[in-house]
Design a protein around this motif. Sequence first.
Motif, mmCIF file in Angstrom:
data_model
loop_
_atom_site.group_PDB
_atom_site.id
_atom_site.type_symbol
_atom_site.label_atom_id
_atom_site.label_comp_id
_atom_site.label_asym_id
_atom_site.label_seq_id
_atom_site.Cartn_x
_atom_site.Cartn_y
_atom_site.Cartn_z
ATOM 1 N N LEU A 81 -2.181 5.872 10.554
ATOM 2 C CA LEU A 81 -1.720 6.216 9.395
ATOM 3 C C LEU A 81 0.008 6.685 9.464
ATOM 4 N N MET A 82 0.633 5.855 9.486
ATOM 5 C CA MET A 82 2.095 6.986 8.979
ATOM 6 C C MET A 82 3.022 6.415 7.637
ATOM 7 N N ASP A 83 4.118 6.981 7.778
ATOM 8 C CA ASP A 83 4.895 7.393 6.574
ATOM 9 C C ASP A 83 5.221 6.383 6.506
ATOM 10 N N GLY A 84 5.618 5.510 5.640
ATOM 11 C CA GLY A 84 6.054 3.709 5.889
ATOM 12 C C GLY A 84 7.908 3.779 5.436
ATOM 13 N N GLU A 85 8.017 2.442 5.325
ATOM 14 C CA GLU A 85 9.576 2.150 5.323
ATOM 15 C C GLU A 85 10.004 0.901 5.091
ATOM 16 N N GLN A 97 1.232 -0.519 13.480
ATOM 17 C CA GLN A 97 1.375 -1.138 14.307
ATOM 18 C C GLN A 97 0.568 -1.192 15.981
ATOM 19 N N GLU A 98 2.325 0.145 17.076
ATOM 20 C CA GLU A 98 1.626 0.413 17.766
ATOM 21 C C GLU A 98 0.427 1.220 18.625
ATOM 22 N N LYS A 99 -0.143 2.215 16.928
ATOM 23 C CA LYS A 99 -0.571 2.923 17.820
ATOM 24 C C LYS A 99 -2.363 1.859 17.409
ATOM 25 N N LEU A 100 -1.950 1.047 17.023
ATOM 26 C CA LEU A 100 -3.263 -0.328 16.678
ATOM 27 C C LEU A 100 -3.075 -0.923 18.243
#
Length: 262
Positions: A178-182, A205-208
């Motif tokens: 999970l990351m802060d979205g923009e 998505q990069e970590k995914l």
Amino acid sequence: MASAPNANNLPLFYKDLMPLNSRDHSDWKARNVDRAAWVGQQHAVPLTVDEFTQAQRYFPIVFSMGDNPVPLALLGLNEGVNVFFDADGKALEDFYVPAYIRRYPFLLAKLSPENENLSLCFDPSSDLVGEFEDGKPLFEGTEASEHTRELLQFCERFEEAGLRTQSFVEELSKAGLLMDGEVSIQQNDGNTQPFIYRGFQMINQEKLREVRGDQLRKWNESGMLALIFSHLLSLDLMRIIFAKQTAQGKGPAAAAAQGAPN
């Protein structure tokens, strides 16, 4: 998702909670309504993982901020803006109505912090439950009516889905996904600055793409991978919601004029 009936810690929509019982509510009935006034100006509602497949067709699915994020279905992009219901809660089109909205004014709650048992409660400030001439009886003598048993089953299924949702989010958090979205949305005229939406979390998505081997296979077998892709695919709907806001006169300019933050 269960909570104690504490006025300082009530879930979204609920102003008060009262246990349903045959002694005090033997003659009470529950009304059927064609509108959900409690949701008319709400731009986001909690969503369970059981609903992702249906919800992704209509709503962007994001995650709330904070240490204990929950999935949210976005009904609008600006606070106080809802493109699926009018101000009176009448549906503006056919769409999947999240279970959180359909559950109101009932829920399962602990009657005290010391008691782990859950009881069927309702919001007494709602006009959906009361001593009406019309509606479905909640009791037949001292026994719960068929309608009340159905309400209880619905709320039980919601709580079970809530536990599955909690496990899903915990797994995402443990994997650091999970990351802060923009999201940046440019109006069609191309002459104005793009509108930037923040204040939510989304899957990185990069970590995914870095997930490998047994972990990925485990997520695929458990169905978690399908939930992740439902979330990611639904994000494209933000531009559709933006367009609906503009068409309904509820776009960012209108929201700013009313003092609603982006």
